[in-house]
Design an enzyme around this catalytic site. Structure first.
Site, PDB file in Angstrom:
ATOM      1  N   GLY A  46       0.835  -1.196   0.000  1.00 17.80           N
ATOM      2  CA  GLY A  46       0.000   0.000   0.000  1.00 17.80           C
ATOM      3  C   GLY A  46       0.868   1.243   0.000  1.00 17.80           C
ATOM      4  N   GLN A  51       2.868   9.876   1.355  1.00 21.63           N
ATOM      5  CA  GLN A  51       4.226   9.314   1.362  1.00 21.63           C
ATOM      6  C   GLN A  51       5.066   9.760   0.170  1.00 21.63           C
ATOM      7  OE1 GLN A  51       2.442   5.234   2.123  1.00 21.63           O
ATOM      8  NE2 GLN A  51       4.449   4.996   3.086  1.00 21.63           N
ATOM      9  N   CYS A  92       6.084  -0.384   6.938  1.00 22.57           N
ATOM     10  CA  CYS A  92       5.707   0.787   6.151  1.00 22.57           C
ATOM     11  C   CYS A  92       6.875   1.163   5.249  1.00 22.57           C
ATOM     12  CB  CYS A  92       5.387   1.938   7.104  1.00 22.57           C
ATOM     13  SG  CYS A  92       4.940   3.459   6.266  1.00 22.57           S
ATOM     14  N   LEU A  93       6.575   1.522   3.996  1.00 22.54           N
ATOM     15  CA  LEU A  93       7.640   1.911   3.066  1.00 22.54           C
ATOM     16  C   LEU A  93       8.367   3.174   3.548  1.00 22.54           C
ATOM     17  CD1 LEU A  93       5.912   1.269  -0.395  1.00 22.54           C
ATOM     18  CD2 LEU A  93       7.655  -0.143   0.745  1.00 22.54           C
ATOM     19  N   HIS A 134      -4.147   1.453   7.779  1.00 16.79           N
ATOM     20  CA  HIS A 134      -2.777   1.984   7.828  1.00 16.79           C
ATOM     21  C   HIS A 134      -2.617   3.145   6.833  1.00 16.79           C
ATOM     22  CE1 HIS A 134       1.763   1.327   7.925  1.00 16.79           C
ATOM     23  NE2 HIS A 134       1.601   2.065   6.838  1.00 16.79           N
ATOM     24  N   GLU A 135      -3.094   2.934   5.597  1.00 21.01           N
ATOM     25  CA  GLU A 135      -2.929   3.979   4.569  1.00 21.01           C
ATOM     26  C   GLU A 135      -3.795   5.195   4.870  1.00 21.01           C
ATOM     27  OE1 GLU A 135      -0.455   3.576   2.787  1.00 21.01           O
ATOM     28  OE2 GLU A 135      -0.236   1.423   3.089  1.00 21.01           O
ATOM     29  N   HIS A 138      -2.080   7.516   7.146  1.00 19.82           N
ATOM     30  CA  HIS A 138      -1.089   8.376   6.480  1.00 19.82           C
ATOM     31  C   HIS A 138      -1.745   9.681   6.016  1.00 19.82           C
ATOM     32  CE1 HIS A 138       2.639   6.173   6.286  1.00 19.82           C
ATOM     33  NE2 HIS A 138       2.085   5.097   5.763  1.00 19.82           N
TER      34      HIS A 138
HETATM   35 NI    NI Z   1       2.840   3.147   5.550  1.00 13.65          NI
END
Ligand code: NI
Length: 172
Positions: A46, A51, A92-93, A134-135, A138
């Site tokens: 995701g 991000q 997480c990226l 989670h997304e 963000h």
């Molecule tokens: Ni993330």
């Protein structure tokens, strides 16, 4: 198509609150396509626009095994959450190499526009439900490590800053 740079924690830009997408137009189509390419390249499940330093309510997800089932959620809104929650290990990226447990709703219902600008309602459970929560965090400027204890969070912050310093030094 273009790969977009992903912001890394503790970059303060990750804490900006995203604004609604005004129109699903050519610019948004391009952003979706670039975000999907960036997510697949980074082997993530995701990615939120936040991000990649675009502060608009847009997320892309693919939790499928074959990595060919992209899901695009524009202006997502939670309309129902299950009474049950569970602790799930997340990564997480924007916080590479860190995994820890976060309590999330087992199942959710979300309304959003899809990549074509069409309104839809989605029911999700399992990994998809966790990923959407989670997304969506963000988009509110919240990174999953903020659910952890201040002690853990500070340790992660220090580790990330050190890794970022080392990466910069390597480039010099
Ligand atoms: Ni993330």
């Amino acid at each position: 198509m273009a790969l977009l740079p992903i912001l890394c924690y503790p970059d303060p830009k990750l804490h900006k609150v995203a604004k609604p997408v005004q129109a699903v137009d050519a610019r948004v189509h391009q952003l979706v396509s670039d975000m999907l390419e960036t997510m697949y390249e980074a082997k993530g499940i995701g990615l939120a626009a936040t991000q990649v330093d675009v502060h608009e309510r847009l997320i892309v997800i693919d939790v499928s095994e074959d990595r060919q089932q992209p899901l695009v959620l524009i202006n997502p809104a939670l309309v129902w959450t299950s009474p049950e929650t569970h602790l799930n290990e997340e990564g997480c990226l924007s916080v590479p190499g860190i995994y820890d447990g976060v309590q999330r709703f087992d199942a959710i219902k979300v309304t959003a526009l899809d990549g074509a600008g069409k309104s839809r309602t989605l029911e999700a459970d399992g990994m998809l439900a966790v990923c959407i929560q989670h997304e969506m965090d963000h988009l509110l400027g919240k990174v999953f490590v903020e659910y952890l204890s201040p002690l853990k969070r500070n340790r992660i912050k220090t580790k990330m800053l050190k890794a970022q310093r080392e990466e910069r030094d390597d480039k010099d």
